[in-house]
Design a protein around this motif. Structure first.
Motif, short mmCIF file in Angstrom:
data_model
loop_
_atom_site.label_atom_id
_atom_site.label_comp_id
_atom_site.label_asym_id
_atom_site.label_seq_id
_atom_site.Cartn_x
_atom_site.Cartn_y
_atom_site.Cartn_z
N LEU A 276 0.82 -1.21 0.00
CA LEU A 276 0.00 0.00 0.00
C LEU A 276 0.85 1.26 0.00
N PHE A 277 1.98 1.23 0.75
CA PHE A 277 2.78 2.43 0.91
C PHE A 277 4.06 2.35 0.08
N GLU A 278 4.59 3.49 -0.28
CA GLU A 278 5.81 3.56 -1.07
C GLU A 278 6.96 2.89 -0.33
N LEU A 279 7.70 2.04 -1.03
CA LEU A 279 8.83 1.37 -0.41
C LEU A 279 10.05 2.28 -0.41
N THR A 280 10.79 2.27 0.69
CA THR A 280 12.02 3.06 0.78
C THR A 280 13.12 2.16 1.31
N ARG A 281 14.35 2.65 1.23
CA ARG A 281 15.48 1.94 1.81
C ARG A 281 16.14 2.89 2.81
N PRO A 282 15.57 2.99 4.01
CA PRO A 282 15.99 4.03 4.94
C PRO A 282 17.41 3.89 5.45
N LEU A 283 17.95 2.66 5.59
CA LEU A 283 19.34 2.53 6.03
C LEU A 283 20.31 3.01 4.96
N ASP A 284 19.97 2.80 3.70
CA ASP A 284 20.80 3.34 2.62
C ASP A 284 20.79 4.86 2.67
N ASP A 285 19.63 5.44 2.98
CA ASP A 285 19.54 6.89 3.12
C ASP A 285 20.43 7.37 4.27
N LEU A 286 20.40 6.64 5.39
CA LEU A 286 21.20 7.03 6.55
C LEU A 286 22.69 7.01 6.23
N GLU A 287 23.12 6.03 5.49
CA GLU A 287 24.53 5.94 5.11
C GLU A 287 24.96 7.21 4.37
N GLY A 288 24.14 7.63 3.41
CA GLY A 288 24.47 8.84 2.66
C GLY A 288 24.44 10.09 3.51
N LEU A 289 23.47 10.17 4.41
CA LEU A 289 23.36 11.33 5.28
C LEU A 289 24.59 11.47 6.17
N LEU A 290 25.05 10.36 6.73
CA LEU A 290 26.20 10.41 7.63
C LEU A 290 27.48 10.80 6.88
N LYS A 291 27.68 10.23 5.71
CA LYS A 291 28.87 10.56 4.93
C LYS A 291 28.92 12.06 4.60
N LYS A 292 27.76 12.63 4.29
CA LYS A 292 27.71 14.05 3.93
C LYS A 292 27.85 14.95 5.15
N GLU A 293 27.10 14.64 6.22
CA GLU A 293 27.06 15.54 7.38
C GLU A 293 28.35 15.54 8.18
N TYR A 294 29.04 14.39 8.24
CA TYR A 294 30.23 14.28 9.09
C TYR A 294 31.52 14.20 8.27
N ALA A 295 31.45 14.59 7.01
CA ALA A 295 32.63 14.54 6.15
C ALA A 295 33.78 15.33 6.77
N GLY A 296 34.95 14.69 6.85
CA GLY A 296 36.14 15.35 7.37
C GLY A 296 36.18 15.48 8.88
N ARG A 297 35.25 14.83 9.59
CA ARG A 297 35.17 14.96 11.05
C ARG A 297 35.41 13.61 11.74
N THR A 298 35.84 13.69 13.00
CA THR A 298 35.96 12.51 13.85
C THR A 298 35.01 12.68 15.03
N VAL A 299 34.07 11.77 15.15
CA VAL A 299 32.99 11.90 16.13
C VAL A 299 32.73 10.54 16.77
N SER A 300 32.34 10.54 18.04
CA SER A 300 32.01 9.27 18.69
C SER A 300 30.65 8.77 18.22
N MET A 301 30.46 7.47 18.31
CA MET A 301 29.17 6.87 17.97
C MET A 301 28.05 7.53 18.77
N LEU A 302 28.26 7.74 20.08
CA LEU A 302 27.22 8.33 20.93
C LEU A 302 26.88 9.74 20.50
N ASP A 303 27.90 10.54 20.18
CA ASP A 303 27.65 11.92 19.74
C ASP A 303 26.89 11.95 18.42
N ILE A 304 27.23 11.02 17.52
CA ILE A 304 26.51 10.93 16.24
C ILE A 304 25.04 10.65 16.51
#
Length: 372
Positions: A288-316
């Protein structure tokens, strides 16, 4: 109208009750030790639209379920102050009788209080001006009368205070365009927001209309002090939106706790990411609802938002997850995948040996710079 609501318990009511019960129990376990150490050792459960206590089929509603949890827990039974209210005297009389008949009710140190009052300006004023002990408040009006930003702010303003309220989307969506109920809409969104929303949603498609209404509600709650807002959708058996449960807190820990509970109550998940919605249609009509791949989206979001940074898992997790459907586990899964692929480097600042297939909160993740 509340009598009709309590005629029988449907699946949605059962899910709603499960979410409230689970959060109350977890919240109490988190808050109680500090309340006992630094306060008077009391915590409260407040329900201003409590109903009669049972549905006509005999199933217990939220007030009785919460009290049963307290009766079963010796620490909680000596600390819980329960305040119930309903504007219908028949409901309050029935609720009082049901409470009195609960097995083990005498174990509660503080007798539950049942009042019969309208939820109005006086209620707003009381909660706005009274310092509360740590409290979990549930607001479940049949429609929207009495529900206001000032009331929500009043019940969460003090330390350890969280709130969940029932947001009757269908009635509120109609009310936004109805000049006869503008005072109620202004109380819920604020004068300027309600007027702007009334203008902007005119002629908008249903899905976008929902997003616009929820966005304005979230912004209004955030501005008045509810730093963390989390809605959970309910849809009918045809997949159409009917209402939401909305959680409001000043604490990320409370937000993360409720997120886990709402995720487990969701009737659908894609790639392990919960829909934060319950609908019988999710199992009967899976396409019924549009299918998405949300973990693939998350991967891209993290690569873009934290590019060039070092951050702890908890802070992320704490900085990135607010307003998004992802749980701590989702972040760990994606970061482990990125590490295995060589897309990020990971270091344990404590120098401890890593367990296989684990990703501790303390781990530091270094993201490469985005190539231009």
């Amino acid at each position: 109208m509340s009598k009709k609501f309590f005629e029988e318990r449907g699946d949605q009511s059962a899910v709603k009750a499960e979410i409230i019960q689970k959060y109350f129990a977890t919240w109490a376990n988190i808050i109680l030790p500090t309340a006992q150490r630094y306060g008077g050792g009391k915590i409260a459960y407040i329900d201003l639209y409590a109903g009669p206590g049972r549905y006509k089929d005999g199933a217990a509603s939220t007030p009785l379920l919460v009290l049963q949890k307290a009766i079963e827990n010796p620490s909680l039974s000596g600390a819980l102050v329960a305040l119930f209210n309903d504007m219908d005297v028949n409901n309050t009389q029935t609720l009082q009788s049901e409470i009195d008949a609960l097995l083990g009710i005498e174990k509660l140190k503080y007798k539950p209080e049942v009042n019969c009052n309208a939820v109005d300006h006086d209620a707003e004023e009381y909660f706005a001006t009274t310092k509360l002990i740590p409290s979990f408040t549930f607001l479940d009006p049949f429609g929207y009368k009495g529900l206001s930003l000032r009331l929500v702010n009043g019940v969460i303003k003090d330390w350890g205070c969280d709130c969940v309220f029932f947001f009757n989307y269908n009635r509120i969506s109609l009310g936004i365009s109805n000049p006869m109920v503008q005072s109620h809409m202004a109380a819920l969104f604020g004068d300027d927001r309600a007027a702007e929303l009334r203008k902007n949603v005119e002629g908008v498609k249903p899905a976008l209309r929902e997003q616009m209404i929820l966005e304005e509600l979230t912004q209004a709650l955030t501005e008045m002090g509810g730093k963390f807002v989390l809605p959970f959708r309910f849809r009918n058996d045809k997949g159409r939106l009917t209402h939401h449960l909305v959680f409001v807190s000043k604490s990320f820990k409370g937000y993360a706790t409720m997120k886990g509970i709402m995720a487990s109550a969701s009737s659908k998940a894609d790639q392990g990411v919960a829909s934060f919605a319950y609908s019988p249609a999710d199992s009967s009509m899976p396409l019924l609802f549009e299918l998405t791949r949300p973990l693939d989206d998350l991967e891209g979001l993290l690569k873009k938002e934290y590019a060039g940074r070092t951050v702890s898992m908890l802070d992320i997790y704490e900085s990135h997850s607010v307003g998004r459907p992802y749980l701590s586990k989702n972040y760990k899964d994606v970061l482990k995948k990125l590490e295995d692929a060589g897309d990020v480097s990971v270091v344990d600042p404590d120098g401890k040996p890593r367990r296989s297939n684990s990703f501790a909160d303390r781990l530091m993740v270094s993201f490469p710079k985005v190539k231009k």
